[in-house]
Enzyme design. Structure first.
Site, PDB file in Angstrom:
ATOM      1  N   GLU A 176     -10.012  45.855  -8.414  1.00 12.17           N
ATOM      2  CA  GLU A 176      -9.651  46.877  -9.369  1.00 12.17           C
ATOM      3  C   GLU A 176      -7.802  46.966  -8.756  1.00 12.17           C
ATOM      4  O   GLU A 176      -7.184  47.752  -9.822  1.00 12.17           O
ATOM      5  CB  GLU A 176     -10.268  47.843  -9.133  1.00 12.17           C
ATOM      6  N   CYS A 281      -6.094  34.785   3.486  1.00  7.32           N
ATOM      7  CA  CYS A 281      -7.076  34.447   4.072  1.00  7.32           C
ATOM      8  C   CYS A 281      -6.962  33.292   5.204  1.00  7.32           C
ATOM      9  O   CYS A 281      -7.422  33.287   6.121  1.00  7.32           O
ATOM     10  CB  CYS A 281      -8.642  34.508   3.582  1.00  7.32           C
TER      11      CYS A 281
END
Length: 498
Positions: A176, A281
C-alpha cells in the site's frame, strides 16, 4: 488528490471499505495519493471474479497466452519512462534505479513467453505391454501474490507473469506504500489482450492478506517481505492446504580476501550497499575483510567514498540514491544506527544529519558506515534495510566462511578474490542460497531460480526460472492401455511391468 482503488474484472473500481492509506512522495514528504484498503468482502469479490474467468483462460492454448505476454512487453517498453517516473515518485529510488526495477521484471515476462515449451510434459511409449504413460502440467486455478514496497514493478512481474502464462488467474496484493505501478501493469496486461478477471490488483493491509490466506478458492500464495511475516503467511497458508513460497529478510555478506582488487571491491560495496538507499533484500549490508591489513586497506578507501555519496531527489539522474520510502522507515534506520553506537561499534561515517536543500521534509539519510561490528550486536543480527554498511573483521578465511553460514538469514553472499580455488571452495561450502564471485548482488537471470535459505525462504520452490512453472502447475500422469483383443482376466495384485 489522486485516489487509487482496485483493479478487478478488467477495470479500476473504487474501494467500498471506507478505509484508506496515505501514499507519500518520499522526495518531499508530502501525501500524493490515497489508496483504498480492501475489506474481506471486497477481496472475496475479486477472487470470485478471477475464478469465473480462469477456466476459459486455462483452455486458451499456451502459444496464444505467450503472444499476450509478448504484446505486454511491447507496451511496457512504450510506457517505460512513465512507469519509471511513477515508481520513483512513490518509492523514492532514482529514475535509473526504477528502470532497473522494471527491466528485471520484464526479463521474467520474457522467460514466461516460452510457456509452450516450459509446460510440455513427458511421454513413454511401451512402458509395459501395450501401455503408454504420459504426464501433463495443468494450472492450479486462482493464485495470489503479496508483494513488497521495495520492488513495486519487478516482484509483481516475477509472480504474475509465470502464473498467468501457466493458465492461472492471479490476485495481486501489492504494498500500500507504492501501489501506482502495479495498477499500471494490470492496465497494460489488459491492453495486451489479457481477458478481464485474469489479473486483479486488490490494495490493502493485513485484512486483505488474511482474506487471501483463508479463502478456499486461492490455491497458492507467493510472498516477499520480512521473515516474521513470511513465516506467518507460510504457516497460515499451509494450514488451509495452499502452496506457499515465502521469502523473508536478509543479511548479505561480502567476503573480501587479501588478494581482492580493492578498487573494484569498494565500487561493488558502494553500489550494492547504498544503492536504492539500502532498501533491497539483496543489498550488501555486511563487509567481511579477511585479516587486519585487508580491513585497514578497505576502510581507507571506503570511508571517503561513503562520505562523498551523492544523495538527491528521485528525479536527479546523477544521484547515487534517493530518499527512503516513508518517515517511519527513516526513523527506524536511524534507530538502528543509535543502537550500533550503544553496542560499541565504531561509527566511521555518520549520515544521520543529512538534509536535502529544497527538500527538507523529504525522507533522506546520508550513508552510514560502521567498523568493528561483532556477531553479537543487534545491527549485525537484524536486517536494517537502509543506507548502513557494517564491517566485521575476520581473522582468517575459515572465520569469514562461518559468518554468513551461521547467520539466521541465508539470502545472498559474495566473495571478492583473484583465487579461483578459494572462490570454488567458498561457493561449495557457504550455507547461503545465492552466491556471487566478484559479483556483489548475485540475483540470477530469469531462467535460473531466485531464493534464499534458512529464514530468508519458506517453501520448497523458488521464484522465476523452472521452479516458478512447477509452483504454479500441478502434474497429472496418465497410464494408457488400449484393448488388443487379448483377455488376461482380473488381476488382484498391484500392477507391475513384469
Amino acid at each position: 488528490m489522486r485516489s487509487i482503488g482496485h483493479f478487478v474484472g478488467g477495470k479500476e473500481i473504487k474501494g467500498t471499505s471506507g478505509r484508506f492509506a496515505d501514499v507519500f512522495e518520499p522526495m518531499t514528504g508530502e501525501v500524493q495519493a490515497h489508496v483504498a484498503l480492501a475489506s474481506k468482502a471486497e477481496m472475496r469479490e475479486a477472487i470470485l471474479n478471477a475464478k469465473a474467468a480462469q477456466p476459459a483462460w486455462a483452455a486458451t492454448n499456451p502459444q496464444r497466452r505467450a503472444r499476450i505476454m509478448m504484446k505486454f512487453l511491447e507496451l511496457a517498453q512504450r510506457d517505460y519512462d512513465k512507469l519509471a517516473d511513477r515508481l520513483a515518485r512513490e518509492h523514492g529510488k532514482t529514475v535509473p534505479d526504477a528502470k532497473g526495477d522494471i527491466q528485471r521484471g520484464l526479463e521474467v515476462v520474457e522467460f514466461a513467453c516460452g510457456i509452450p515449451h516450459l509446460m510440455k510434459g513427458e511421454y513413454t511409449e511401451g512402458a509395459g505391454p501395450g501401455i503408454d504413460i504420459y504426464s501433463m502440467r495443468q494450472p492450479l486455478g486462482v493464485v495470489a501474490g503479496i508483494t513488497p514496497f521495495n520492488f513495486p514493478a519487478m516482484i509483481p512481474m516475477w509472480k504474475f507473469a509465470p502464473a498467468i502464462a501457466c493458465g492461472n488467474a492471479f490476485i495481486l496484493k501489492p504494498s500500500e506504500r507504492d501501489p501506482g505501478v502495479p495498477m499500471m501493469l494490470a492496465e497494460l496486461m489488459l491492453e495486451a489482450g489479457l481477458p478481464p478477471g485474469i489479473l486483479n490488483v486488490v490494495n490493502g493491509d493485513k485484512e486483505a492478506v488474511d482474506a487471501i490466506l483463508d479463502d478456499p478458492d486461492i490455491r497458492a500464495v507467493g510472498f516477499v517481505g520480512s521473515s516474521p511475516i513470511a513465516q506467518y503467511i507460510y504457516e497460515r497458508a499451509a494450514a488451509t492446504g495452499k502452496r506457499a513460497q515465502c521469502f523473508g529478510g536478509a543479511k548479505n555478506h561480502a567476503i573480501i580476501m587479501p588478494d581482492a582488487d580493492m578498487d573494484q571491491t569498494v565500487d561493488a560495496l558502494i553500489g550494492a550497499g547504498y544503492g536504492s538507499a539500502g532498501e533491497r533484500c539483496m543489498a550488501i549490508s555486511v563487509a567481511v575483510p579477511v585479516g587486519q591489513a585487508t580491513a585497514d586497506r578497505l576502510m581507507e578507501k571506503l570511508i571517503p567514498r561513503v562520505e562523498n555519496l551523492k544523495i538527491g531527489p528521485s528525479t536527479d539522474p546523477t544521484a547515487d540514491y534517493g530518499p527512503l520510502v516513508t518517515r517511519a522507515a527513516l526513523e527506524r534506520v536511524k534507530g538502528y544506527v543509535e543502537t550500533g553506537i550503544a553496542e560499541g561499534a565504531k561509527l566511521a561515517v555518520d549520515g544521520r544529519g543529512f538534509k536535502m536543500q529544497g527538500y527538507e521534509n523529504g525522507f533522506y539519510m546520508g550513508g552510514c558506515l560502521f567498523d568493528h561490528v561483532t556477531p553479537e550486536m543487534k545491527i549485525y543480527k537484524e536486517e536494517i534495510f537502509g543506507p548502513v554498511l557494517s564491517v566485521v573483521r575476520a581473522k582468517d578465511y575459515n572465520e569469514a566462511l562461518r559468518l554468513p553460514s551461521e547467520h539466521e538469514y541465508g539470502n545472498g553472499v559474495a566473495i571478492f578474490t583473484r583465487d579461483g580455488d578459494a572462490a570454488r571452495d567458498f561457493a561449495a561450502k557457504v550455507e547461503v542460497g545465492m552466491v556471487g564471485i566478484n559479483v556483489p548482488i548475485p540475483v540470477p537471470i530469469a531462467y535460473y531460480t531466485f531464493g534464499g535459505w534458512k529464514r530468508s525462504g519458506f517453501g520448497d520452490l523458488n521464484q522465476h526460472g523452472p521452479d516458478s512453472i512447477r509452483f504454479y502447475t500441478k502434474t497429472k500422469t496418465v497410464t494408457s492401455r488400449w484393448p488388443s483383443g487379448v483377455k488376461d482376466g482380473a488381476e488382484f495384485s498391484i500392477p507391475t511391468m513384469n
